[in-house]
Design a protein around this motif. Sequence first.
Motif, short mmCIF file in Angstrom:
data_model
loop_
_atom_site.label_atom_id
_atom_site.label_comp_id
_atom_site.label_asym_id
_atom_site.label_seq_id
_atom_site.Cartn_x
_atom_site.Cartn_y
_atom_site.Cartn_z
N ASP A 39 39.44 25.80 24.96
CA ASP A 39 38.22 25.15 25.45
C ASP A 39 36.95 25.96 25.07
O ASP A 39 36.67 27.12 25.18
CB ASP A 39 38.08 25.13 26.87
CG ASP A 39 37.13 24.25 27.40
OD1 ASP A 39 35.96 24.28 26.90
OD2 ASP A 39 37.32 23.37 28.37
N THR A 94 33.93 24.30 25.36
CA THR A 94 32.42 23.57 25.74
C THR A 94 31.30 24.40 25.70
O THR A 94 30.42 23.89 25.58
CB THR A 94 32.98 22.81 27.03
OG1 THR A 94 34.24 22.05 27.20
CG2 THR A 94 32.15 22.17 27.71
N ARG A 101 33.83 17.39 27.10
CA ARG A 101 34.51 18.78 26.83
C ARG A 101 34.89 18.89 25.48
O ARG A 101 34.96 18.16 24.71
CB ARG A 101 35.79 18.86 27.76
CG ARG A 101 35.40 18.91 29.48
CD ARG A 101 36.85 19.25 29.91
NE ARG A 101 36.94 20.61 30.19
CZ ARG A 101 36.67 21.38 31.22
NH1 ARG A 101 35.91 20.72 32.22
NH2 ARG A 101 36.78 22.62 31.19
N ASP A 102 34.79 20.02 24.93
CA ASP A 102 34.97 20.47 23.49
C ASP A 102 36.45 21.37 23.72
O ASP A 102 36.44 22.53 24.14
CB ASP A 102 34.15 21.61 22.80
CG ASP A 102 32.84 20.50 22.70
OD1 ASP A 102 32.88 19.17 22.43
OD2 ASP A 102 31.65 21.16 22.87
N ASN A 121 33.11 19.48 16.78
CA ASN A 121 33.48 18.67 17.96
C ASN A 121 33.05 17.24 17.92
O ASN A 121 32.45 16.81 16.97
CB ASN A 121 32.45 19.48 19.11
CG ASN A 121 31.03 19.55 19.08
OD1 ASN A 121 30.61 18.99 18.12
ND2 ASN A 121 30.31 19.64 20.11
N GLN A 122 33.12 16.65 18.83
CA GLN A 122 32.94 15.23 19.21
C GLN A 122 31.43 14.83 19.02
O GLN A 122 31.13 13.81 18.30
CB GLN A 122 33.54 14.53 20.24
CG GLN A 122 33.25 13.00 20.37
CD GLN A 122 34.08 12.31 19.13
OE1 GLN A 122 34.98 12.65 18.59
NE2 GLN A 122 32.95 11.40 18.50
N LYS A 123 30.51 15.56 19.66
CA LYS A 123 29.08 15.22 19.63
C LYS A 123 28.46 15.66 18.08
O LYS A 123 27.15 15.47 17.81
CB LYS A 123 28.23 15.91 20.45
CG LYS A 123 28.94 15.29 21.96
CD LYS A 123 27.98 16.09 23.06
CE LYS A 123 28.25 15.54 24.43
NZ LYS A 123 27.36 16.17 25.52
N ILE A 156 40.60 18.53 17.60
CA ILE A 156 40.24 18.13 18.56
C ILE A 156 40.99 17.35 19.68
O ILE A 156 41.84 16.50 18.95
CB ILE A 156 38.79 17.43 18.52
CG1 ILE A 156 37.71 18.41 17.81
CG2 ILE A 156 38.29 16.75 19.57
CD1 ILE A 156 37.47 19.52 18.87
N LYS A 195 28.63 21.15 17.04
CA LYS A 195 29.33 22.36 16.79
C LYS A 195 30.35 22.36 15.61
O LYS A 195 30.96 21.11 15.44
CB LYS A 195 30.13 22.75 18.14
CG LYS A 195 29.27 22.86 19.31
CD LYS A 195 30.09 23.36 20.50
CE LYS A 195 29.34 23.13 21.81
NZ LYS A 195 30.14 23.35 23.11
N SER A 245 30.08 27.24 24.11
CA SER A 245 30.46 27.69 22.65
C SER A 245 30.09 29.21 22.60
O SER A 245 30.82 29.94 21.78
CB SER A 245 29.55 27.16 21.64
OG SER A 245 28.23 27.32 21.86
#
Length: 501
Positions: A421, A423, A405-406, A329-331, A399, A334, A425
Amino acid sequence: MTLLHPTRVRRRRLGVATAAAGLLATLLTAGPAVATPDPGDTPAQQGVSSGQAAEDRAAITSGDIPGVDEIVHSDNIEHLANIPKDALKGTNSDLAFQGKYAFAGNYDGFRIFDISNPKSPTTVAQVLCPGGQNDISVSGNLVFLSTDSSRSDNSCNSTSQPATEKSSWEGMKIFDISDIRNPKYVAAVETACGSHTHTLVPERRNVYVYVSSYSPSATFPDCQPPHDGISVIKVPRKAPEKSAIVNFPVLFPGEGPDGGGNPGSPTNPGVSKTTGCHDITVLPSKDLAAGACMGDGILFSIEDPEHPKVIDRIQDNVNFAFWHSATFNQKANKVVFTDELGGGGAATCNAEIGPNRGADGIYDIVGKGGRSKLVFRSYFKIDRHQADAEVCVAHNGSIIPVKGRDIMVQAWYQGGVSVWDFTDSSKPKEIGYFERGPVTLDRVTTAGPWSAYYYNGYVYSNDIAKGLDVLKINDRRTDPAKRVRLPELNVQTQPDYFDRD
């Protein structure tokens, strides 16, 4: 809020109970061959019983599943275009993007599309260069192509040749696309056990290529066991002809001829033995990589790209058969790993197989740096169960860049394209889909989207049999992504969508 009503009512969400239970038994008890990944040069063709075919016809009539080749989708998905195969008749494979161009791999070579008008892509070039899978990526003026089928030599005129012959060749091919309409073949690097897939780690002067390959044999002169690592190739941008292997880091150290990866069956029934990696995704902005390696999932550091180091390693010997691919994911807190149950050659999206086998596994990354751990949270699998003739498997996705949001778009072969989605997990959910009905009802056939990726406002899907599809998502949850523009995208080299120079 967009409601998920297909163009024709699709009632069945749990599949039709059929003789697929026999398939389930096979998948659970067989050895490593169960998860021979990805279709070969000849897609899977297996018969189905007359009873199964009759039940599927009844399900079509009742609206439980789409008809043969019928397109259905959720209300928030538009199907803008389909460009059928042309000169390259082989299996379509992966996709890469640069500017207004899409690069589409095919077992017979690759095709370049002008996608400046996503509603009407046009062909710019088609390059005949057989060598499955022809996994493809692009960086600057260079295109990279994987060859994982034993060939007579490294030319584009090569023929198939047994891997038992020392003269056989497999590895990486490199093309110059300075003239986009006339790609020029400029370099080749042979790698141990070939190149099933590859991943770029681009730098200013050089491009590092991580080559994933597996399945060694004592009878293969250029693919000897143990094969428990990856080849690292250094490609000088200004002199690609000088490309060379600079390292072979061992990711699964261990004693004995098989190395230290998952032993597979019979120790872990139905799980693939780890003899290398299938696919690697890197996140250069965080110096991280995630490897999907047959019987293992790994998290490693690429702070020194020539010398990647494993941070954590996980297994799932209950529900995962073959660790196929990975997505951050972007952050970077995950990772989604996919399980290629049935090796891309079986109908596994049905009630008999269930929601956990052949699913995505969602893992949180807990901790920091070299002490980070992958912690399992949940599984995600499409519940639009498919006909007994449809090969369906979790495959390549990307992604969708929405802050906070994920959300991911993903290919599922004949399960179509899913937008989902994660977000939370622990509670993933599908929010959109696109799919075609069965190619046929009398045999199990490999078809459907190999890759489905979000690029500059649209989803591009390379359908194994039908060609390039272009989709548009109209949903308040994904609409912010339309403002994110990238100059280049190789999905296995994940960008930082929101903090770019």
